[in-house]
Motif scaffolding. Structure first.
Motif, mmCIF file in Angstrom:
data_model
loop_
_atom_site.group_PDB
_atom_site.id
_atom_site.type_symbol
_atom_site.label_atom_id
_atom_site.label_comp_id
_atom_site.label_asym_id
_atom_site.label_seq_id
_atom_site.Cartn_x
_atom_site.Cartn_y
_atom_site.Cartn_z
ATOM 1 N N GLN A 47 21.410 29.400 14.099
ATOM 2 C CA GLN A 47 22.145 28.605 12.290
ATOM 3 C C GLN A 47 21.281 27.738 12.855
ATOM 4 O OE1 GLN A 47 22.261 30.493 9.321
ATOM 5 N NE2 GLN A 47 21.694 32.113 10.319
ATOM 6 N N ARG A 48 21.678 26.842 13.889
ATOM 7 C CA ARG A 48 21.865 25.188 14.495
ATOM 8 C C ARG A 48 21.499 25.238 15.687
ATOM 9 N NH1 ARG A 48 24.416 20.289 15.038
ATOM 10 N NH2 ARG A 48 26.120 21.236 15.705
ATOM 11 N N LEU A 49 20.499 24.361 16.496
ATOM 12 C CA LEU A 49 19.929 24.215 17.985
ATOM 13 C C LEU A 49 20.981 23.072 17.836
ATOM 14 C CD1 LEU A 49 18.078 24.698 20.259
ATOM 15 C CD2 LEU A 49 16.945 24.028 19.267
ATOM 16 N N VAL A 50 22.051 23.249 18.929
ATOM 17 C CA VAL A 50 22.920 21.947 19.464
ATOM 18 C C VAL A 50 22.061 21.512 20.639
ATOM 19 C CG1 VAL A 50 24.738 21.308 21.045
ATOM 20 C CG2 VAL A 50 24.762 23.371 18.526
ATOM 21 N N GLN A 51 21.481 22.004 21.613
ATOM 22 C CA GLN A 51 21.101 21.904 22.991
ATOM 23 C C GLN A 51 19.920 22.699 23.531
ATOM 24 O OE1 GLN A 51 20.059 19.467 25.682
ATOM 25 N NE2 GLN A 51 21.970 18.646 25.225
ATOM 26 N N SER A 52 18.988 22.204 23.209
ATOM 27 C CA SER A 52 17.835 22.631 23.615
ATOM 28 C C SER A 52 17.351 23.094 25.341
ATOM 29 C CB SER A 52 16.347 22.356 22.801
ATOM 30 O OG SER A 52 15.660 21.049 23.651
ATOM 31 N N LEU A 80 32.111 24.411 29.955
ATOM 32 C CA LEU A 80 30.476 25.184 29.399
ATOM 33 C C LEU A 80 29.957 24.256 28.852
ATOM 34 C CD1 LEU A 80 31.358 28.832 27.191
ATOM 35 C CD2 LEU A 80 30.964 28.085 29.826
ATOM 36 N N ARG A 81 30.383 22.923 28.096
ATOM 37 C CA ARG A 81 28.850 22.063 27.357
ATOM 38 C C ARG A 81 28.718 22.198 26.290
ATOM 39 N NH1 ARG A 81 32.382 18.712 30.628
ATOM 40 N NH2 ARG A 81 31.340 18.901 32.874
ATOM 41 N N ASP A 82 27.946 21.778 26.081
ATOM 42 C CA ASP A 82 27.427 22.404 24.584
ATOM 43 C C ASP A 82 26.271 23.629 24.881
ATOM 44 O OD1 ASP A 82 28.180 19.702 23.443
ATOM 45 O OD2 ASP A 82 27.028 18.447 24.195
ATOM 46 N N PRO A 83 26.507 23.327 23.533
ATOM 47 C CA PRO A 83 25.938 25.610 23.968
ATOM 48 C C PRO A 83 24.387 24.755 23.179
ATOM 49 C CG PRO A 83 27.201 24.389 21.467
ATOM 50 C CD PRO A 83 27.366 23.909 22.603
ATOM 51 N N TYR A 84 23.452 25.950 23.189
ATOM 52 C CA TYR A 84 22.367 25.758 23.278
ATOM 53 C C TYR A 84 22.268 25.869 21.155
ATOM 54 C CZ TYR A 84 16.974 27.604 21.760
ATOM 55 O OH TYR A 84 15.814 27.373 21.671
ATOM 56 N N CYS A 85 22.092 26.985 20.875
ATOM 57 C CA CYS A 85 23.215 27.267 19.419
ATOM 58 C C CYS A 85 23.670 27.351 18.664
ATOM 59 C CB CYS A 85 21.666 27.445 18.532
ATOM 60 S SG CYS A 85 21.522 29.779 18.902
ATOM 61 N N GLU A 86 24.253 27.237 17.159
ATOM 62 C CA GLU A 86 25.605 27.604 16.979
ATOM 63 C C GLU A 86 24.673 29.016 16.089
ATOM 64 O OE1 GLU A 86 27.015 24.781 14.327
ATOM 65 O OE2 GLU A 86 28.263 24.002 16.399
#
Length: 130
Positions: A47-52, A80-86
């Motif tokens: 739904q939302r890209l956070v960290q590609s 885990l740090r920032d996810p790829y996406c939500e």
């Protein structure tokens, strides 16, 4: 003898009725599932890209497995740090919205880890091979 035959007929009807109800219940349950042919990949479900550039290492995955369900969301995010996406939110338990974050595995990019949070609590994970 007549009574025995009557009970056998009743017993057969009860078993047949139970089997029919079970079949209907299973069909209704499977009807709610998306068809296997139309399953979307985790990446397509974002739904939302956070960290590609996010990728989850074996070390991070190993550390996550030591975190018990119900622990703080912040503790999991530190690992885990920032996810790829939500992914889209969903509701597992009544009245409790759940958020999902997705991470591709560094050692197997076709496999993703999806982490589930309920509010500020870690609620679990699943591995997705799509």
């Amino acid at each position: 003898m007549d009574k025995r035959r009557f009970y056998n007929v009743i017993l057969k009807q009860v078993v047949a009725g139970g089997a029919a109800l079970l079949a209907v219940g299973l069909l209704m349950d499977f009807h709610a599932l998306p068809s296997l042919g139309s399953r979307r990949s985790v990446r397509e479900s974002c739904q939302r890209l956070v960290q590609s550039q996010a990728k989850l290492s074996k070390a991070q995955l190993t550390r996550l497995l030591t975190v018990p369900e119900g622990d703080r969301k912040q503790k999991v995010r530190e690992i885990l740090r920032d996810p790829y996406c939500e992914l889209s939110s969903l509701q597992i338990r009544v009245g409790v919205p759940a958020q999902r974050e997705a991470y591709p595995l560094e050692f197997d990019p076709q496999t993703w880890l999806v982490v589930l949070y309920e509010g500020d609590q870690y609620a679990g994970y699943r591995i997705s091979d799509r």
